[in-house]
Design a protein around this motif. Sequence first.
Motif, short mmCIF file in Angstrom:
data_model
loop_
_atom_site.label_atom_id
_atom_site.label_comp_id
_atom_site.label_asym_id
_atom_site.label_seq_id
_atom_site.Cartn_x
_atom_site.Cartn_y
_atom_site.Cartn_z
N PHE A 89 -93.52 -79.44 69.88
CA PHE A 89 -93.80 -80.13 68.52
C PHE A 89 -92.99 -80.49 67.61
O PHE A 89 -91.81 -79.32 67.14
CB PHE A 89 -94.64 -79.11 68.13
CG PHE A 89 -95.83 -78.51 68.40
CD1 PHE A 89 -96.06 -77.58 69.25
CD2 PHE A 89 -96.94 -79.75 68.64
CE1 PHE A 89 -97.69 -77.50 70.36
CE2 PHE A 89 -98.27 -79.91 69.34
CZ PHE A 89 -98.87 -78.11 70.14
N LEU A 99 -96.74 -77.84 55.95
CA LEU A 99 -95.92 -78.39 57.20
C LEU A 99 -97.30 -79.37 58.17
O LEU A 99 -97.94 -79.26 58.13
CB LEU A 99 -95.39 -77.30 58.72
CG LEU A 99 -94.08 -77.28 58.08
CD1 LEU A 99 -93.86 -75.67 59.18
CD2 LEU A 99 -92.59 -77.97 58.45
N ILE A 100 -96.34 -80.53 58.05
CA ILE A 100 -97.67 -81.26 59.09
C ILE A 100 -96.87 -81.71 60.26
O ILE A 100 -96.00 -81.74 60.45
CB ILE A 100 -97.40 -83.15 58.06
CG1 ILE A 100 -98.02 -82.40 57.42
CG2 ILE A 100 -98.09 -83.85 59.60
CD1 ILE A 100 -99.05 -82.33 56.58
N PHE A 101 -97.50 -81.38 61.67
CA PHE A 101 -97.61 -81.33 62.76
C PHE A 101 -97.47 -82.97 63.43
O PHE A 101 -97.98 -83.73 63.35
CB PHE A 101 -97.91 -80.26 63.34
CG PHE A 101 -97.42 -78.90 63.20
CD1 PHE A 101 -97.92 -78.11 62.31
CD2 PHE A 101 -96.64 -78.29 63.94
CE1 PHE A 101 -97.26 -76.64 62.06
CE2 PHE A 101 -95.66 -76.77 63.96
CZ PHE A 101 -96.41 -76.32 62.95
N GLY A 102 -96.73 -83.26 64.67
CA GLY A 102 -96.76 -84.10 65.67
C GLY A 102 -97.59 -83.37 66.85
O GLY A 102 -97.96 -82.32 66.45
N LYS A 103 -97.75 -84.72 67.68
CA LYS A 103 -98.57 -83.68 68.48
C LYS A 103 -98.09 -83.83 69.79
O LYS A 103 -98.98 -82.46 70.21
CB LYS A 103 -99.40 -85.63 68.75
CG LYS A 103 -100.57 -85.79 67.68
CD LYS A 103 -101.62 -87.67 68.15
CE LYS A 103 -102.63 -87.75 67.35
NZ LYS A 103 -101.97 -88.15 65.96
#
Lengths: 111, 113
Positions: A89, A99-103
């Motif tokens: 990730f 924090l914003i996470f990717g998939k």
Amino acid sequence: GESVGLHLPTLSVQEGDNSIINCAYSNSASDYFIWYKQESGKGPQFIIDIRSNMDKRQGQRVTVLLNKTVKHLSLQIAATQPGDSAVYFCAGREAGTALIFGKGTTLSVSS
Amino acid sequence: DAGITQSPRHKVTETGTPVTLRCHQTENHRYMYWYRQDPGHGLRLIHYSYGVKDTDKGEVSDGYSVSRSKTEDFLLTLESATSSQTSVYFCAISDRDSTGELFFGEGSRLTVL
């Protein structure tokens, strides 16, 4: 707000090859990025991070590259091993925000 | 490994019942987070805490509440569970807000029937 995405959901490589996992982000104000590795049935683990005032950072067998012009970062794993098989990730944040996470990208290493 | 314990690790419940997940840390870290992880969505922040009794909402907070009465414990409550809350829930801790290095627990798998 930020959105973070990965280019490929899966990546298959041979043992010993170099792996490159890509990630794009949308918020030009994001100033910090981080890569996590998650093995099956476990929580994510920190791999490496980079601040926006850097273009490149190296760790043990891993390198993160940041291209702010095109809002893209990548994780390079040298001499990939079967133990590197996991979901990876990327995550980004603007100062003062979470924090914003990717998939996630699933890396499969065959020997 | 960071001292983070989540309980229960697995739970099956019925729609409409209350559920509380507990996160316990032994690191004395100031910041604590609850994420949910679903296929195709990655990790999404539900709520976080920046100190005892100090909490704030994340991107998917609807249907969830949290409490932090002690530094070491962060509780996530689903007042009335719905099937859309079936997920794997991760607690994370951090000792500073200036970086993103979070230490994650092992996760709690919740199934709402």
